[in-house]
Design a protein around this motif. Structure first.
Motif, short mmCIF file in Angstrom:
data_model
loop_
_atom_site.label_atom_id
_atom_site.label_comp_id
_atom_site.label_asym_id
_atom_site.label_seq_id
_atom_site.Cartn_x
_atom_site.Cartn_y
_atom_site.Cartn_z
N HIS A 152 8.96 -68.30 -27.24
CA HIS A 152 9.61 -69.29 -26.37
C HIS A 152 9.77 -68.76 -24.94
CE1 HIS A 152 10.37 -71.72 -29.86
NE2 HIS A 152 11.02 -70.74 -30.44
N GLY A 153 9.13 -67.61 -24.67
CA GLY A 153 9.13 -67.07 -23.32
C GLY A 153 10.25 -66.11 -22.99
N GLU A 154 11.10 -65.77 -23.98
CA GLU A 154 12.23 -64.89 -23.70
C GLU A 154 11.80 -63.42 -23.68
OE1 GLU A 154 12.35 -65.59 -28.24
OE2 GLU A 154 11.59 -66.57 -26.42
N GLN A 155 12.42 -62.63 -22.81
CA GLN A 155 12.20 -61.19 -22.77
C GLN A 155 12.94 -60.55 -23.94
OE1 GLN A 155 10.66 -59.25 -20.22
NE2 GLN A 155 10.19 -60.84 -18.74
N LEU A 156 12.25 -59.64 -24.64
CA LEU A 156 12.82 -58.98 -25.81
C LEU A 156 12.47 -57.50 -25.79
CD1 LEU A 156 11.91 -61.68 -28.48
CD2 LEU A 156 14.24 -61.11 -27.73
N GLY A 157 13.29 -56.70 -26.46
CA GLY A 157 13.06 -55.26 -26.51
C GLY A 157 13.67 -54.56 -25.30
N ASN A 158 13.49 -53.25 -25.26
CA ASN A 158 14.11 -52.45 -24.21
C ASN A 158 13.55 -52.81 -22.84
OD1 ASN A 158 16.07 -50.75 -25.59
ND2 ASN A 158 14.30 -49.93 -26.68
N PHE A 159 14.41 -52.58 -21.82
CA PHE A 159 14.17 -53.20 -20.50
C PHE A 159 14.67 -52.29 -19.38
CE2 PHE A 159 15.76 -55.74 -16.97
CZ PHE A 159 14.74 -56.65 -16.75
N PRO A 160 13.92 -52.26 -18.26
CA PRO A 160 12.51 -52.63 -18.15
C PRO A 160 11.65 -51.57 -18.83
CG PRO A 160 13.28 -51.74 -16.08
CD PRO A 160 14.47 -51.78 -16.98
N GLN A 161 10.47 -51.97 -19.24
CA GLN A 161 9.59 -51.15 -20.06
C GLN A 161 8.44 -50.61 -19.23
OE1 GLN A 161 10.02 -50.51 -23.28
NE2 GLN A 161 8.05 -49.96 -24.14
N ALA A 162 8.29 -49.28 -19.22
CA ALA A 162 7.21 -48.65 -18.44
C ALA A 162 5.84 -49.15 -18.90
CB ALA A 162 7.30 -47.13 -18.57
N PHE A 163 5.63 -49.22 -20.20
CA PHE A 163 4.35 -49.69 -20.74
C PHE A 163 3.92 -51.02 -20.12
CE2 PHE A 163 2.93 -48.14 -25.24
CZ PHE A 163 2.05 -47.26 -24.65
N SER A 164 4.86 -51.95 -20.04
CA SER A 164 4.54 -53.28 -19.53
C SER A 164 4.11 -53.22 -18.07
CB SER A 164 5.76 -54.21 -19.69
OG SER A 164 6.14 -54.32 -21.05
N HIS A 165 4.83 -52.45 -17.29
CA HIS A 165 4.55 -52.41 -15.85
C HIS A 165 3.29 -51.62 -15.51
CE1 HIS A 165 7.93 -54.68 -14.32
NE2 HIS A 165 8.63 -54.16 -15.30
N LEU A 166 3.02 -50.55 -16.25
CA LEU A 166 1.80 -49.80 -15.94
C LEU A 166 0.55 -50.58 -16.34
CD1 LEU A 166 0.51 -48.33 -18.76
CD2 LEU A 166 2.68 -47.10 -18.57
N SER A 167 0.65 -51.40 -17.42
CA SER A 167 -0.51 -52.21 -17.81
C SER A 167 -0.71 -53.37 -16.83
CB SER A 167 -0.34 -52.74 -19.23
OG SER A 167 0.80 -53.56 -19.36
N LEU A 168 0.37 -53.88 -16.25
CA LEU A 168 0.26 -54.89 -15.20
C LEU A 168 -0.54 -54.32 -14.02
CD1 LEU A 168 3.24 -56.98 -13.77
CD2 LEU A 168 1.58 -55.92 -12.27
N ILE A 169 -0.21 -53.10 -13.63
CA ILE A 169 -0.89 -52.46 -12.50
C ILE A 169 -2.38 -52.30 -12.81
CG2 ILE A 169 -1.09 -50.30 -11.21
CD1 ILE A 169 2.00 -50.03 -11.56
N SER A 170 -2.69 -51.83 -14.00
CA SER A 170 -4.08 -51.60 -14.38
C SER A 170 -4.88 -52.90 -14.40
CB SER A 170 -4.14 -50.93 -15.76
OG SER A 170 -5.46 -50.57 -16.10
#
Length: 591
Positions: free
Chosen positions: A562-580
């Motif tokens: 449903h679009g909600e953010q879940l899990g620990n925050f903010p997550q390094a994994f998510s941001h480094l993959s965005l950059i890549s």
């Protein structure tokens, strides 16, 4: 106060610890004095007992807006009501050491008149201890003590008159336009800060603006990439050079579920990927700090994760007295996966060392001896079963991603040796590298799935196969990998959201219940689309994914259906993959 959505938070920090500030201006999470220290504010994990620092306006119809000052980690939260406009400015001065902690909070009347209730209620030692408050004899504010003596006392410097309560401090503040009230939280044992808001504000802003200006990325996704870099920097320890996987612990991957882990530690995998992101953005200093940490801590024997100071024992316990975010229990600290065997970390680490070397980093003889030792371990153990990239608790298997990374470990070490003419048994390493390559093509392909399987003999599709071309193990035009991509799209994709695997009855990871889509996998998918020439699709996927970020451009570990953010925050994994992903899409578009 009811729980806020995880997406309703911003983060501030001083490169030793971080705090989460909600869209309503409350500090609901803070560990002191380090990332991995006990909490003093944790109402995000228990809205009754966790502790917080809140400003509450009397108008229930207030609207809230939150933004960062451009190029910085200085956070502004605005209160928009029928009475006018007020705002809170939050930041932490960059600290030379963890004892120099401070949070500056300025509550300011912008327009109209306002009345706020202020509550400062620390709950020391993960809310196991409570709080004892007293007024300072010099009249500069108040001191908040941990009754158990486990954590250092907090000083609250302020001119506001507050009442001492059983849980901390409370009071009422009336503000007119252009009036402001400052609150400075410091450690009694640390640096003695003065109530000079603009001095520290300007120094902090100057630091972040200077750091941001070094970023070399100027592509289509500039704002998102720069915000991701700033988030990654906040998760990096100035003292040690290590990086935590996320700022928090205990936030659930599914509300009410049991996947509630502590991510305030240094995973070799996560940190290696983070350093790759820093190197791509021109931040070699951060990569050098991590390489120095690696050489000090773990070149003789590598384990999955460490404390930020290199601690090797991260015993996992449950804080049963905490309710958990929206009653998601257990709330865990420590991480029981610390002693898991995960063969992929060797490849991810040596790949980062290779990239560091390519960027002009130093490979000393002693460092090379350590790298060679890691390669020899891989050569001896590459056929071993392990727990895999997702740290499953259902038993060891020969995971596809682990096998690929064993190949990467040897391949990148050979490239380092050849580039620098370093001594190594070239024929032996090459023989094993090629043997791993053949083994993967022959033994991990599932003809019925028409896909590479999660592990040898498995009938499960796993999104970590998206990394095969990203790690340059296969060509992005390899027919079997393209079939695997098709299987991932058919089985694990919901619009642009990618799930790690199907976990029917806990069969995939040994834990009950389902989980949300995994943000890093979704950005991997965007990058893979670009690599195979589906650039328009990649661009659309990227744009949609960025729309799932919160109002500040921050991402947690997972995104719910449903679009909600879940899990620990903010997550390094998510941001480094965005950059890549941003780099790869830009590269293909420019070509």
């Amino acid at each position: 106060m009811p729980y806020h959505p995880i997406a309703d938070y911003g983060i501030i920090g001083n490169l030793h610890t971080t705090a989460l500030v909600s869209l309503r201006g409350s500090i609901d999470f803070l560990c002191l004095p380090r990332f991995d220290s006990p909490t003093v504010f944790a109402s995000i994990l228990d809205d009754q007992k966790g502790g917080s620092f809140t400003f509450t306006g009397l108008d229930k119809d207030t609207n809230y807006k939150q933004l960062y000052l451009p190029g910085t980690n200085i956070l502004l939260t605005r209160f928009l009501s029928k009475d006018g406009i007020a705002e809170v400015t939050d930041f932490m001065p960059i600290a030379e050491n963890k004892e120099d902690f401070a949070i500056f909070r300025r509550l300011k009347g912008v327009h109209g008149s306002h009345t706020f209730n202020v509550e400062i209620n620390p709950a020391f030692d993960y809310a196991r201890s409570g709080c004892k408050a007293e007024k300072r004899e010099d009249g500069t504010g108040y001191t908040l003590h941990d009754p158990s003596g486990q954590q250092p006392s907090i000083v609250v410097l302020t001119d506001a008159e507050l009442e001492i309560t059983d849980t901390g401090l409370a009071g009422e503040i009336k503000l007119f336009a252009e009036q402001d009230v400052d609150f400075i939280l410091t450690l009694e044992s640390g640096k003695q800060y003065k109530n000079n808001f603009f001095h520290y504000f300007n120094k902090t802003r100057e630091y972040w603006m200077k750091w941001s200006s070094r970023c070399t990325y100027n592509g289509r996704w500039k704002e998102s990439v720069h915000r991701s870099a700033l988030a990654l920097k906040l998760l990096t320890s100035a003292e040690f050079g290590s990086t935590v996987a996320a700022a928090t612990f205990g936030l659930p991957e599914v509300v009410g579920g049991e996947r509630n882990w502590d991510y305030r530690f240094t995973w070799i995998r996560d940190s290696a990927f983070t350093m790759y992101a820093f190197l791509r953005l021109g931040y070699r200093e951060e990569a050098e700090g991590f390489i120095e940490w690696i050489q000090k801590q773990c070149m003789e024997e590598l384990q999955l994760m460490y404390g930020i100071d290199g601690a090797t024992e991260l015993t996992e316990i449950s804080l049963d007295h905490l309710e958990g975010y929206k009653k998601s229990q257990p709330v865990r600290i420590g991480n029981g996966a610390f002693d898991q065997k995960q063969m992929d970390i060797y490849g991810e680490l040596i790949d980062t060392i290779y990239l560091y070397d390519q960027a002009g980093g130093s490979i000393t003889n002693q460092f090379w001896v350590g790298i060679s030792g890691l390669v020899e371990y891989v050569i001896e153990h590459w056929k071993d079963k392990d727990h895999g990239i997702w740290e499953v608790r259902s038993g060891k298997q020969r995971f596809l991603h682990s096998a690929v990374c064993c190949w990467v470990a040897i391949d990148r070490a050979m490239k380092i040796a050849e580039a620098r003419s370093l001594p190594h048994p070239r024929s032996e390493w090459r023989k094993v590298r090629d043997e791993i390559h053949a083994d993967i093509f022959e033994n991990f392909w599932n003809e019925d799935l028409q896909s590479y399987a999660q592990f040898e003999g498995s009938d499960t599709v796993d999104a970590s196969a998206l990394l095969m071309p990203l790690l340059r193990f296969v060509s992005s035009k390899e027919p079997r990998w393209l079939k695997t991509l098709e299987a991932i799209e058919n089985q694990l994709l919901a619009d642009v959201l990618v799930f790690r695997y199907k976990n029917e009855g806990g069969s995939a990871d040994g834990l009950e219940g389902e989980e949300a889509s995994f943000t890093i996998c979704s950005f991997w998918y965007a990058e893979c689309l670009a690599r195979i020439g589906r650039v328009d699709e990649a661009t659309l996927v990227m744009q949609k994914l960025l729309g799932y970020g919160n109002h500040l451009g921050l991402f947690s570990e997972e995104i719910g259906i449903h679009g909600e953010q879940l899990g620990n925050f903010p997550q390094a994994f998510s941001h480094l993959s965005l950059i890549s992903a941003a780099f790869q899409i830009d590269k293909k578009e420019n070509r």
